[in-house]
Design a protein around this motif. Structure first.
Motif, PDB file in Angstrom:
ATOM      1  N   ARG A 434       1.591  -5.396   4.186  1.00 25.19           N
ATOM      2  CA  ARG A 434       1.503  -5.943   5.552  1.00 25.19           C
ATOM      3  C   ARG A 434       0.060  -5.972   6.051  1.00 25.19           C
ATOM      4  NH1 ARG A 434       1.679  -3.803  10.596  1.00 25.19           N
ATOM      5  NH2 ARG A 434       2.126  -1.699   9.845  1.00 25.19           N
ATOM      6  N   ARG A 435      -0.731  -4.985   5.646  1.00 21.37           N
ATOM      7  CA  ARG A 435      -2.131  -4.926   6.089  1.00 21.37           C
ATOM      8  C   ARG A 435      -3.052  -5.811   5.250  1.00 21.37           C
ATOM      9  NH1 ARG A 435      -3.033   1.626   6.973  1.00 21.37           N
ATOM     10  NH2 ARG A 435      -1.728   1.837   8.850  1.00 21.37           N
ATOM     11  N   GLY A 436      -2.519  -6.403   4.207  1.00 20.21           N
ATOM     12  CA  GLY A 436      -3.347  -7.220   3.345  1.00 20.21           C
ATOM     13  C   GLY A 436      -4.183  -6.422   2.370  1.00 20.21           C
ATOM     14  N   HIS A 437      -3.798  -5.163   2.135  1.00 18.87           N
ATOM     15  CA  HIS A 437      -4.534  -4.288   1.223  1.00 18.87           C
ATOM     16  C   HIS A 437      -3.936  -4.274  -0.181  1.00 18.87           C
ATOM     17  CE1 HIS A 437      -6.036  -1.810   4.940  1.00 18.87           C
ATOM     18  NE2 HIS A 437      -6.670  -2.952   4.786  1.00 18.87           N
ATOM     19  N   TRP A 438      -2.937  -5.104  -0.374  1.00 15.00           N
ATOM     20  CA  TRP A 438      -2.328  -5.194  -1.710  1.00 15.00           C
ATOM     21  C   TRP A 438      -2.408  -6.653  -2.150  1.00 15.00           C
ATOM     22  CZ3 TRP A 438      -0.966  -1.271  -4.792  1.00 15.00           C
ATOM     23  CH2 TRP A 438      -0.343  -1.610  -5.995  1.00 15.00           C
ATOM     24  N   GLY A 439      -3.317  -6.942  -3.064  1.00 16.97           N
ATOM     25  CA  GLY A 439      -3.533  -8.314  -3.481  1.00 16.97           C
ATOM     26  C   GLY A 439      -2.387  -8.872  -4.315  1.00 16.97           C
ATOM     27  N   GLN A 440      -2.129 -10.153  -4.164  1.00 16.69           N
ATOM     28  CA  GLN A 440      -1.110 -10.824  -4.984  1.00 16.69           C
ATOM     29  C   GLN A 440      -1.541 -10.809  -6.444  1.00 16.69           C
ATOM     30  OE1 GLN A 440       1.806 -12.054  -3.992  1.00 16.69           O
ATOM     31  NE2 GLN A 440       1.494 -11.575  -1.820  1.00 16.69           N
ATOM     32  N   ASP A 441      -0.616 -10.484  -7.318  1.00 18.49           N
ATOM     33  CA  ASP A 441      -0.933 -10.401  -8.742  1.00 18.49           C
ATOM     34  C   ASP A 441       0.254 -10.943  -9.540  1.00 18.49           C
ATOM     35  OD1 ASP A 441      -3.063  -8.771 -10.638  1.00 18.49           O
ATOM     36  OD2 ASP A 441      -1.050  -8.859 -11.504  1.00 18.49           O
ATOM     37  N   ARG A 442       0.104 -12.148 -10.058  1.00 19.22           N
ATOM     38  CA  ARG A 442       1.205 -12.775 -10.782  1.00 19.22           C
ATOM     39  C   ARG A 442       1.575 -12.001 -12.036  1.00 19.22           C
ATOM     40  NH1 ARG A 442      -0.083 -19.316 -10.703  1.00 19.22           N
ATOM     41  NH2 ARG A 442       0.065 -19.597  -8.422  1.00 19.22           N
ATOM     42  N   ALA A 443       0.566 -11.480 -12.715  1.00 24.28           N
ATOM     43  CA  ALA A 443       0.840 -10.749 -13.957  1.00 24.28           C
ATOM     44  C   ALA A 443       1.725  -9.542 -13.684  1.00 24.28           C
ATOM     45  CB  ALA A 443      -0.465 -10.324 -14.606  1.00 24.28           C
ATOM     46  N   LEU A 444       1.441  -8.822 -12.601  1.00 25.28           N
ATOM     47  CA  LEU A 444       2.220  -7.630 -12.279  1.00 25.28           C
ATOM     48  C   LEU A 444       3.656  -7.979 -11.917  1.00 25.28           C
ATOM     49  CD1 LEU A 444       2.232  -4.555 -11.802  1.00 25.28           C
ATOM     50  CD2 LEU A 444       1.559  -5.006  -9.435  1.00 25.28           C
ATOM     51  N   THR A 445       3.842  -8.971 -11.034  1.00 26.98           N
ATOM     52  CA  THR A 445       5.200  -9.344 -10.624  1.00 26.98           C
ATOM     53  C   THR A 445       6.012  -9.934 -11.774  1.00 26.98           C
ATOM     54  OG1 THR A 445       4.344 -11.485  -9.853  1.00 26.98           O
ATOM     55  CG2 THR A 445       4.547  -9.722  -8.231  1.00 26.98           C
ATOM     56  N   LYS A 446       5.325 -10.515 -12.747  1.00 31.70           N
ATOM     57  CA  LYS A 446       6.017 -11.049 -13.919  1.00 31.70           C
ATOM     58  C   LYS A 446       6.427  -9.941 -14.887  1.00 31.70           C
ATOM     59  CE  LYS A 446       3.641 -12.786 -17.291  1.00 31.70           C
ATOM     60  NZ  LYS A 446       2.763 -13.641 -18.132  1.00 31.70           N
ATOM     61  N   ARG A 447       5.589  -8.923 -15.003  1.00 29.26           N
ATOM     62  CA  ARG A 447       5.824  -7.906 -16.027  1.00 29.26           C
ATOM     63  C   ARG A 447       6.793  -6.812 -15.601  1.00 29.26           C
ATOM     64  NH1 ARG A 447      -0.567  -7.756 -17.554  1.00 29.26           N
ATOM     65  NH2 ARG A 447      -0.559  -9.575 -18.944  1.00 29.26           N
ATOM     66  N   ILE A 448       6.841  -6.494 -14.317  1.00 30.94           N
ATOM     67  CA  ILE A 448       7.700  -5.384 -13.891  1.00 30.94           C
ATOM     68  C   ILE A 448       9.161  -5.598 -14.276  1.00 30.94           C
ATOM     69  CG2 ILE A 448       8.646  -4.193 -11.872  1.00 30.94           C
ATOM     70  CD1 ILE A 448       5.900  -4.266 -10.618  1.00 30.94           C
ATOM     71  N   PRO A 449       9.787  -6.757 -13.967  1.00 26.61           N
ATOM     72  CA  PRO A 449      11.190  -6.942 -14.373  1.00 26.61           C
ATOM     73  C   PRO A 449      11.374  -6.845 -15.885  1.00 26.61           C
ATOM     74  CG  PRO A 449      10.516  -8.642 -12.814  1.00 26.61           C
ATOM     75  CD  PRO A 449       9.278  -7.940 -13.237  1.00 26.61           C
ATOM     76  N   ARG A 450      10.394  -7.275 -16.645  1.00 27.75           N
ATOM     77  CA  ARG A 450      10.509  -7.219 -18.107  1.00 27.75           C
ATOM     78  C   ARG A 450      10.384  -5.789 -18.619  1.00 27.75           C
ATOM     79  NH1 ARG A 450       7.268 -12.843 -19.720  1.00 27.75           N
ATOM     80  NH2 ARG A 450       8.199 -14.065 -18.025  1.00 27.75           N
ATOM     81  N   LEU A 451       9.560  -4.989 -17.957  1.00 28.26           N
ATOM     82  CA  LEU A 451       9.481  -3.579 -18.321  1.00 28.26           C
ATOM     83  C   LEU A 451      10.781  -2.851 -17.978  1.00 28.26           C
ATOM     84  CD1 LEU A 451       5.839  -2.679 -17.152  1.00 28.26           C
ATOM     85  CD2 LEU A 451       6.654  -2.990 -19.497  1.00 28.26           C
TER      86      LEU A 451
END
Length: 528
Positions: A434-451
């Motif tokens: 919400r504060r904008g302190h967590w940058g968008q990262d496609r690699a992370l959002t793609k890999r978590i479900p696969r892990l």
């Protein structure tokens, strides 16, 4: 030095400490089982250990490190040394007063906070008071050691601080081995271990003190004086201490509640030892390394680098802890049986401890993510927000534990801890986003479900393999058969997980190779 290599440096020392901790727990289980002396020792040790995490590791690795790093950048090592001496004088005085007060109030503290359920058993109560009185000065040694460790971490000297805790387990293993050799009774073992904890505190302080001197920061005693820097540190340290020690606060609460039931306190402590291995090796290593790295990136105004550090850290901890959580969930019983079930530790104890361990496995990713998320606040000198979330987490933990304990016993306390942990982790993540302190990262959002998928499939494979190997894992099997079968499960599970992680794209070998090879120029310059 790359981020992964820094994690590995800290994790190697922590891994050694945790493995020796397993050896210690195995000897304790054989000597004391889940009996009254074990309960008294675990309850007594939990109190100074919790304060150590609150006022030492939590406060100084969260509040002291950014301020010390700022002093290095602004005034060099000499300025940082002066700041350290100012802090040391105040810290030493506070710890001395606190130790004296706690020693005098120990009977009341045991009756009301540490283990109120023991008050109905005079012998157990008096033993807990005696052991806690012996061990509480350990807090003073370890708090001063944590300050030295914070200095070393800021100077990117990670290994000495990581290796020092090994000596607690070495000393206690020697004590237990001597007790076994001489045939000492359980009461003598309890007292000997309490004195061993005290000796270990002195040894650990000496190790980091010497390492700090060799790093060029020799800290002398100054008469306590509330300078602006010290005031700033104390302002940041109180909420940071509560936040950094949230897992230990919940454990202390659980111990107090569990003291109302026989065997519950040692059973929780013995299960706690297992999930502390991945939590310590991965979660704490990431938290120690990530905080000074984030602080430097933010001081330099490099938000992109800060976002990358946070995302890679989360990816790293999930890559290693998701399979550990799945394994604890499905093969906790054979793990506990093989490592603990001997001597005074019975088959019934195995069932109790393994069921608690399986529940803790569900919370392991949350406990580790908390360690990865909080540096995003602390590096920005925001220690209040995580403190609020920690307070909410404790309230949730107490409420659920008190509700479930009458019906589920120690298992209910484990359930409460898991729910509180996930609530805390999700709140931390939500506010960072919400504060904008967590940058968008496609690699992370793609890999978590696969892990998650790879870990789930590995868990299923382990469950089937455990059924197939049941005759070799049973209590009646030989020790060699049980160890061989468990080793096969661990190796096969690891092979299945890593193969699936890379096949599904949950992990990328190229990214890992680049992370290991990537050199941070500023880091290399600061490695003195």
């Amino acid at each position: 030095m790359s981020l992964v290599r820094k994690f590995a440096t800290v994790a190697s020392g922590t891994m050694m400490s945790r493995l020796l901790g397993f050896a210690r727990e195995m000897l304790m289980a054989a000597a004391l089982g889940t009996g009254p002396v074990a309960g008294a020792f675990y309850a007594a040790f939990q109190f100074p250990n919790t304060f150590r995490r609150l006022f030492a590791e939590g406060a100084f690795n969260s509040a002291f490190v950014p301020l010390f790093a700022k002093e290095i950048e602004a005034h060099g090592v000499e300025g940082a040394r002066r700041f350290s001496e100012e802090v040391f004088g105040v810290l030493f005085s506070i710890l001395m007063v606190l130790t004296i007060l706690m020693e005098l109030a120990m009977p009341l503290l045991v009756r009301t906070i540490i283990a109120p359920g023991f008050a109905s058993d005079p012998q157990k109560y008096e033993l807990t008071v005696a052991l806690a009185t012996i061990m509480f000065p350990y807090l003073m040694c370890m708090s001063l050691a944590a300050m030295m460790a914070g200095m070393l971490n800021s100077l990117r000297r990670y290994f000495a601080a990581a290796i020092a805790p090994v000596f607690l387990n070495i000393i206690l293993i020697v004590v237990l081995a001597h007790a076994w050799y001489t045939g000492a009774d359980s009461l003598d073992v309890g007292y000997d271990m309490a004195w061993g904890v005290m000796a270990a505190g002195v040894v650990q302080l000496a190790i980091v003190w010497i390492a700090a001197r060799r790093a060029g920061v020799s800290v002398g005693f100054r008469w306590p004086h509330m300078t602006p820097n010290v005031k700033r540190l104390l302002w940041l340290a109180l909420p940071a201490a509560i936040t950094g020690g949230i897992t230990q606060i919940n454990t202390l609460v659980g111990t107090a509640i569990a003291s109302g039931q026989a065997k519950a306190v040692p059973a929780l402590a013995q299960a706690d030892r297992f999930y502390q291995l991945p939590l310590g090796v991965v979660g704490i290593a990431v938290a120690i390394v990530l905080l000074p790295e984030l602080a430097r990136a933010l001081k330099a105004g490099d938000e992109k680098e800060a976002a990358s550090l946070q995302n890679r850290s989360v990816e790293f901890v999930l890559f290693l802890t998701l399979p550990a959580a799945a394994a604890l969930l499905v093969i906790s019983e054979p793990i506990v049986r093989i490592l603990y079930e001997r001597g005074a530790f019975t088959a019934d104890d195995t069932l109790l401890v393994s069921s608690i361990l399986a529940i803790f496995g569900l919370g392991l990713p949350a406990f580790v993510l908390i360690k990865a998320f909080t540096p995003g606040y602390f590096a920005r000198e925001d220690t209040k927000t995580p403190m609020v979330f920690a307070g909410l987490s404790v309230a949730i933990n107490i409420t659920i534990a008190l509700t479930l304990f009458p019906h589920m016993g120690a298992r209910g306390i484990a359930v409460a801890s898991v729910i509180a942990g996930w609530t805390n982790a999700l709140m931390l993540l939500a506010v960072l986003i919400r504060r904008g302190h967590w940058g968008q990262d496609r690699a992370l959002t793609k890999r978590i479900p696969r892990l998650v998928l790879a870990s789930g499939l590995m868990g299923g494979a382990l469950y089937g393999a455990a059924i197939w190997l049941a005759p070799w894992l049973a209590s009646s099997a030989s020790l060699l058969s049980k160890i061989s079968a468990l080793a096969f499960l661990c190796l096969a599970g690891g092979f299945v997980y890593f193969a699936l992680a890379f096949i599904t794209g949950g992990a990328d070998i190229g990214t890992i190779r680049r992370s290991i090879k990537r050199q941070n120029t500023a880091s290399d310059i600061a490695d003195i």
